[in-house]
Design a protein around this motif. Structure first.
Motif, PDB file in Angstrom:
ATOM      1  N   LEU A  83     -20.785   5.087 -20.346  1.00 15.92           N
ATOM      2  CA  LEU A  83     -20.012   6.006 -19.509  1.00 15.92           C
ATOM      3  C   LEU A  83     -18.612   5.441 -19.330  1.00 15.92           C
ATOM      4  O   LEU A  83     -18.459   4.310 -18.851  1.00 15.92           O
ATOM      5  N   PRO A  84     -17.571   6.175 -19.691  1.00 18.43           N
ATOM      6  CA  PRO A  84     -16.200   5.676 -19.559  1.00 18.43           C
ATOM      7  C   PRO A  84     -15.679   5.861 -18.133  1.00 18.43           C
ATOM      8  O   PRO A  84     -16.242   6.617 -17.337  1.00 18.43           O
ATOM      9  N   GLY A  85     -14.609   5.146 -17.824  1.00 15.87           N
ATOM     10  CA  GLY A  85     -13.925   5.370 -16.558  1.00 15.87           C
ATOM     11  C   GLY A  85     -14.660   4.882 -15.333  1.00 15.87           C
ATOM     12  O   GLY A  85     -14.333   5.293 -14.209  1.00 15.87           O
ATOM     13  N   VAL A  86     -15.647   3.996 -15.491  1.00 12.22           N
ATOM     14  CA  VAL A  86     -16.379   3.451 -14.344  1.00 12.22           C
ATOM     15  C   VAL A  86     -15.634   2.210 -13.857  1.00 12.22           C
ATOM     16  O   VAL A  86     -15.452   1.241 -14.604  1.00 12.22           O
ATOM     17  N   ASP A  87     -15.187   2.245 -12.605  1.00 14.42           N
ATOM     18  CA  ASP A  87     -14.406   1.141 -12.050  1.00 14.42           C
ATOM     19  C   ASP A  87     -15.158  -0.183 -12.181  1.00 14.42           C
ATOM     20  O   ASP A  87     -16.346  -0.281 -11.863  1.00 14.42           O
ATOM     21  N   GLY A  88     -14.430  -1.180 -12.662  1.00 16.77           N
ATOM     22  CA  GLY A  88     -15.010  -2.504 -12.801  1.00 16.77           C
ATOM     23  C   GLY A  88     -15.776  -2.719 -14.081  1.00 16.77           C
ATOM     24  O   GLY A  88     -16.193  -3.850 -14.373  1.00 16.77           O
ATOM     25  N   TYR A  89     -15.987  -1.660 -14.841  1.00 12.17           N
ATOM     26  CA  TYR A  89     -16.763  -1.763 -16.078  1.00 12.17           C
ATOM     27  C   TYR A  89     -16.023  -1.175 -17.287  1.00 12.17           C
ATOM     28  O   TYR A  89     -15.804  -1.849 -18.282  1.00 12.17           O
ATOM     29  N   THR A  90     -15.692   0.103 -17.209  1.00  9.34           N
ATOM     30  CA  THR A  90     -15.188   0.810 -18.398  1.00  9.34           C
ATOM     31  C   THR A  90     -13.924   1.623 -18.092  1.00  9.34           C
ATOM     32  O   THR A  90     -13.685   2.647 -18.708  1.00  9.34           O
ATOM     33  N   GLU A  91     -13.116   1.139 -17.134  1.00  7.27           N
ATOM     34  CA  GLU A  91     -11.949   1.938 -16.729  1.00  7.27           C
ATOM     35  C   GLU A  91     -10.908   2.087 -17.825  1.00  7.27           C
ATOM     36  O   GLU A  91     -10.079   3.006 -17.783  1.00  7.27           O
ATOM     37  N   ASN A  92     -10.943   1.225 -18.854  1.00  8.97           N
ATOM     38  CA  ASN A  92      -9.984   1.330 -19.959  1.00  8.97           C
ATOM     39  C   ASN A  92     -10.585   1.974 -21.209  1.00  8.97           C
ATOM     40  O   ASN A  92     -10.012   1.885 -22.290  1.00  8.97           O
ATOM     41  N   ILE A  93     -11.744   2.606 -21.039  1.00 10.80           N
ATOM     42  CA  ILE A  93     -12.385   3.278 -22.165  1.00 10.80           C
ATOM     43  C   ILE A  93     -12.223   4.789 -22.011  1.00 10.80           C
ATOM     44  O   ILE A  93     -12.472   5.345 -20.942  1.00 10.80           O
ATOM     45  N   GLU A  94     -11.799   5.434 -23.075  1.00  9.13           N
ATOM     46  CA  GLU A  94     -11.640   6.892 -23.121  1.00  9.13           C
ATOM     47  C   GLU A  94     -12.500   7.433 -24.255  1.00  9.13           C
ATOM     48  O   GLU A  94     -12.451   6.927 -25.378  1.00  9.13           O
ATOM     49  N   ILE A  95     -13.321   8.457 -23.961  1.00  7.11           N
ATOM     50  CA  ILE A  95     -14.242   8.997 -24.972  1.00  7.11           C
ATOM     51  C   ILE A  95     -14.124  10.506 -25.012  1.00  7.11           C
ATOM     52  O   ILE A  95     -14.145  11.177 -23.962  1.00  7.11           O
ATOM     53  N   ILE A  96     -13.994  11.044 -26.220  1.00  5.91           N
ATOM     54  CA  ILE A  96     -14.057  12.491 -26.407  1.00  5.91           C
ATOM     55  C   ILE A  96     -15.152  12.816 -27.418  1.00  5.91           C
ATOM     56  O   ILE A  96     -15.586  11.954 -28.186  1.00  5.91           O
ATOM     57  N   SER A  97     -15.593  14.064 -27.389  1.00  6.19           N
ATOM     58  CA  SER A  97     -16.542  14.585 -28.376  1.00  6.19           C
ATOM     59  C   SER A  97     -15.963  15.858 -28.946  1.00  6.19           C
ATOM     60  O   SER A  97     -15.446  16.696 -28.201  1.00  6.19           O
ATOM     61  N   ILE A  98     -16.019  15.993 -30.261  1.00  8.89           N
ATOM     62  CA  ILE A  98     -15.504  17.195 -30.921  1.00  8.89           C
ATOM     63  C   ILE A  98     -16.666  17.940 -31.570  1.00  8.89           C
ATOM     64  O   ILE A  98     -17.389  17.387 -32.397  1.00  8.89           O
ATOM     65  N   VAL A  99     -16.850  19.189 -31.175  1.00 17.90           N
ATOM     66  CA  VAL A  99     -17.822  20.079 -31.812  1.00 17.90           C
ATOM     67  C   VAL A  99     -17.050  21.308 -32.267  1.00 17.90           C
ATOM     68  O   VAL A  99     -16.497  22.040 -31.437  1.00 17.90           O
ATOM     69  N   GLY A 100     -16.975  21.514 -33.558  1.00 14.45           N
ATOM     70  CA  GLY A 100     -16.167  22.614 -34.066  1.00 14.45           C
ATOM     71  C   GLY A 100     -16.719  23.215 -35.336  1.00 14.45           C
ATOM     72  O   GLY A 100     -17.914  23.136 -35.615  1.00 14.45           O
ATOM     73  N   ARG A 101     -15.828  23.808 -36.087  1.00 14.54           N
ATOM     74  CA  ARG A 101     -16.218  24.483 -37.333  1.00 14.54           C
ATOM     75  C   ARG A 101     -16.947  23.528 -38.266  1.00 14.54           C
ATOM     76  O   ARG A 101     -17.940  23.882 -38.900  1.00 14.54           O
ATOM     77  N   PHE A 102     -16.438  22.287 -38.382  1.00 20.22           N
ATOM     78  CA  PHE A 102     -17.045  21.284 -39.243  1.00 20.22           C
ATOM     79  C   PHE A 102     -17.767  20.255 -38.381  1.00 20.22           C
ATOM     80  O   PHE A 102     -17.337  19.946 -37.268  1.00 20.22           O
ATOM     81  N   LEU A 103     -18.854  19.721 -38.904  1.00 19.14           N
ATOM     82  CA  LEU A 103     -19.596  18.682 -38.191  1.00 19.14           C
ATOM     83  C   LEU A 103     -18.860  17.361 -38.364  1.00 19.14           C
ATOM     84  O   LEU A 103     -18.700  16.880 -39.485  1.00 19.14           O
ATOM     85  N   GLU A 104     -18.423  16.770 -37.269  1.00 23.81           N
ATOM     86  CA  GLU A 104     -17.731  15.480 -37.326  1.00 23.81           C
ATOM     87  C   GLU A 104     -18.747  14.394 -37.679  1.00 23.81           C
ATOM     88  O   GLU A 104     -19.618  14.057 -36.881  1.00 23.81           O
ATOM     89  N   HIS A 105     -18.624  13.831 -38.870  1.00 27.10           N
ATOM     90  CA  HIS A 105     -19.655  12.936 -39.393  1.00 27.10           C
ATOM     91  C   HIS A 105     -19.112  11.578 -39.829  1.00 27.10           C
ATOM     92  O   HIS A 105     -19.871  10.641 -40.043  1.00 27.10           O
ATOM     93  N   SER A 106     -17.801  11.438 -39.952  1.00 24.60           N
ATOM     94  CA  SER A 106     -17.227  10.187 -40.445  1.00 24.60           C
ATOM     95  C   SER A 106     -17.337   9.089 -39.395  1.00 24.60           C
ATOM     96  O   SER A 106     -17.315   9.347 -38.189  1.00 24.60           O
ATOM     97  N   ARG A 107     -17.484   7.843 -39.880  1.00 23.01           N
ATOM     98  CA  ARG A 107     -17.501   6.682 -38.993  1.00 23.01           C
ATOM     99  C   ARG A 107     -16.310   5.800 -39.339  1.00 23.01           C
ATOM    100  O   ARG A 107     -16.126   5.415 -40.505  1.00 23.01           O
TER     101      ARG A 107
END
Length: 687
Positions: free
Chosen positions: A573-597
């Motif tokens: 979980l991003p944005g948790v004070d004291g743990y992950t406040e400098n982590i930003e996470i997005i998810s993209i669901v669209g026309r194409f399946l995002e599959h690359s790593r």
């Protein structure tokens, strides 16, 4: 759902996945999408959910039989508690899915499709429907009387059935009937108002008396039940060679007779008797059977395009992918081009043609002595197989590592393995303990081809499968290089996977199961010591490995800026004070399946860029042969970073993950930026 999370910065894997599939479902309601594409998203949602129930709920059912006390390290839930909350969520999401389906029916009227309505039907239409029933359906209906003790044995995984309450000589009898696939598609009638689609439930109501004749139905319940698909090989007993194919076949038979783990049902009865009997027959609890407002299938929407005018289909679908008039890559004598520079393709914006052309040339090239390839999933008519067979026929040594255990593609892979072997290819089936999930293809030349007298290699590595169909539907990277140092290490990894050897003596590439977790942690720690000057970027399908999650939290606490694109499961979980406040996470669901790593550590001259076959999950780190491959040529690095920057700018398909586990839309200020559509329009083979 905040009450489900322990104090900290992680969440449950399965509930996280359900949120992903809910995002897929929301695309079926998204008016930004053409109506026929919204229908597709509804079908994908349903298919995804069925597989999740078979595999993940099946796995939890297995776990609770042997260990009902151990708690999930991410959420503190036992297996029983996880199953309970999963079915709560499935029921909640299903209610939303039914509302979205109803809205789809209403919106389809705008393009002349009337679903489930009798008002538009004339007497002639009913005559046509009667004719369709007699010609197509009547022979497919085979209701059988069955004792309750025998019914479960006749129910196949994921098929649709009707359990009918009848009376014979004043004695109550149960009748079981599989709903024919044709009926699930409904009956489509072209008439003066457009297209009228009579739904499967309408047809069953119309013809149930005919189906059961001479017996009189008193009520029925329609249902589909899912069997446990978390049945894998007994790795310790897994034999290589021909016996591996026999073991796959036995495993598939076992899967077809496994216990039920969940079901969806629609009841048309005056009381709950049939519903209660169904639960008892399937040996499920009440919460594991979801009651629906109709037959739980959207198959009737799958073939709408076949009944609509072409201009209506084109107007209400995503624009088709067409090759651009001038592809930027001249594919004449591509082997010579690769000897001078690396080539990076980004599917589906670029086509798979470069890889296919390399194999086509290699099959006929007089200086090619060997081709190696690892196969996980294939399309139904692959040109890759054609070129491999041709190369073998031309006297080249062709070594194919084909993973027979690619879930739900096992039978398909068995067939391809047999065909390749019959054509003279050397076919290998992997190892006892580890699946081969990396994607590599190599062309090996005779030493006389090289001007410096050394053996030349062309190596292709990818983030996705060698599947020509999904290459136009999934976003993936494919890198082709003649770098000998990297190629030699990939060749060694290929041999390791055949022999079942775990060898971490690699200088450049990162592999599992030997060292990927360790190396990724080293790279994270390398940024952590830089503090607020550290930079980490990760794009994966799933993120659930506890050790790496803890290291990302440590990096965040040190001030490192961590940005991630995680399409599906995300247990941090991003944005948790004291743990992950400098982590930003997005998810993209669209026309194409995002599959690359993609993994990027550092910045500017200290930057390291990798493409990979591996997600950040325990199975990828510990149970599979995987590869993270360093990208070294600047033009290729810049292309990857450009695409990642555009993904991060997306405010149309992307959603932010919040610290409480919710996903929210990204504020757009009325300026829409769809990264997939922008990338499609700006570069690549397709426009």
């Amino acid at each position: 759902m905040s009450e489900l999370y322990l104090e900290g910065f992680t969440q449950n894997r399965e509930l996280s996945w359900l949120k992903f599939n809910e995002r897929v479902l929301h695309e079926a309601a998204n008016e930004y999408n053409p109506i026929l594409e919204r229908v597709k998203f509804g079908l994908i949602y349903q298919k995804n959910l069925a597989e999740f129930i078979r595999v993940r709920v099946g796995s939890l059912n297995n776990l609770r039989k042997i260990d009902s006390l151990t708690r999930d390290s991410m959420s503190g839930l036992t297996s029983d508690e996880q199953i309970h909350y999963i079915w709560q969520e499935i029921c909640r999401i299903n209610e939303n899915a039914e509302m979205i389906t109803d809205q789809l029916y209403k919106d389809l009227r705008d393009i002349g499709v009337f679903c489930g309505s009798y008002k538009e039907l004339t007497e002639a239409d009913y005559d046509y429907i009667d004719g369709q029933f007699i010609m197509k359906f009547s022979s497919g209906f085979k209701p059988q009387f069955a004792d309750r003790s025998d019914i479960s044995e006749n129910i196949k995984d994921g098929r649709h059935y009707i359990l009918i309450d009848t009376y014979v000589d004043n004695t109550r009898k149960l009748m079981l009937m599989e709903i024919p696939e044709l009926l699930l598609k409904g009956v489509t009638v072209r008439n003066s108002v457009g297209v009228s689609l009579l739904l499967p439930l309408n047809l069953i109501r119309l013809y149930l008396n005919n189906i059961c004749f001479p017996f009189i139905p008193k009520g029925f319940i329609a249902f589909t039940a899912f069997r446990n698909a978390d049945i894998d090989f007994e790795y310790d007993d897994f034999d290589l060679g021909v016996s591996a194919i026999e073991r796959v076949k036995k495993m598939l038979d076992k899967r077809g007779n496994s216990g039920f783990v969940g079901a969806f049902a629609y009841s048309e009865c005056v009381d709950n008797t049939l519903y209660e009997e169904l639960i008892d027959i399937l040996k499920l609890s009440d919460e594991e059977v979801v009651l629906c407002s109709s037959i739980p299938s959207l198959s009737h929407l799958n073939s709408l395009k076949d009944y609509l005018p072409e201009h209506v289909v084109l107007k209400n679908s995503f624009p088709e992918l067409h090759k651009s008039n001038s592809s930027k890559n001249n594919r004449n004598n591509l082997i010579n081009q690769i000897m001078n520079r690396d080539l990076l393709d980004a599917y589906p914006y670029d086509s798979m043609d470069n890889l296919l052309e390399i194999l086509r040339e290699a099959a006929n090239h007089s200086k090619v002595k060997e081709i190696k390839i690892s196969i996980y999933r294939m399309t139904s008519h692959p040109r890759i197989i054609e070129y491999l067979i041709k190369a073998a026929g031309n006297g080249k040594r062709v070594k194919v590592l084909i993973e027979l255990r690619a879930r739900f593609d096992e039978a398909n892979n068995v067939d391809w393995a047999a065909r390749l072997k019959d054509s003279g290819c050397e076919v290998y089936y992997g190892t006892k303990r580890f699946k081969s999930h990396f994607k590599i293809c190599q062309v090996v030349f005779k030493k006389s081809f090289s001007e410096i007298g050394e053996q030349e290699l062309i190596t292709q590595v990818g983030t996705g499968n060698y599947n020509e169909a999904t290459a136009r539907q999934y976003t993936d990277f494919s890198l082709i290089t003649s770098n000998r140092k990297l190629g030699n290490e990939v060749s060694k990894l290929f041999d390791n996977a055949i022999d079942g050897i775990i060898d971490n003596k690699f200088r450049y590439i990162i592999t599992s199961p030997s060292c990927m977790r360790t190396k990724l942690i080293e790279l994270i720690d390398r940024e952590r010591v830089k503090g607020n000057k550290g930079r980490i970027f990760i794009k994966v399908n799933s993120l659930s490995d506890r050790q790496i999650i803890e290291k990302l939290s440590e990096a965040s606490q040190a001030g490192v800026k961590v940005r991630m694109i995680v399409r599906g499961i995300c247990t941090i979980l991003p944005g948790v004070d004291g743990y992950t406040e400098n982590i930003e996470i997005i998810s993209i669901v669209g026309r194409f399946l995002e599959h690359s790593r993609v993994y990027i550590f550092g910045s500017e001259s200290d930057e390291r860029v990798y493409i990979s076959s591996a997600d950040i999950m325990n199975r990828n780190m510990d149970k599979r042969f995987e590869l993270a491959f360093p990208v070294t040529e600047e033009t290729c690095i810049e292309k990857i970073k450009l695409i990642m920057r555009m993904n991060m700018k997306d405010n149309t398909r992307a959603k932010f993950l919040l610290s409480d586990g919710r996903y929210v839309n990204i504020a757009s200020n009325d300026i829409m930026f769809d990264s997939q559509e922008r990338l499609l329009s700006e570069f690549g083979d397709f426009k």
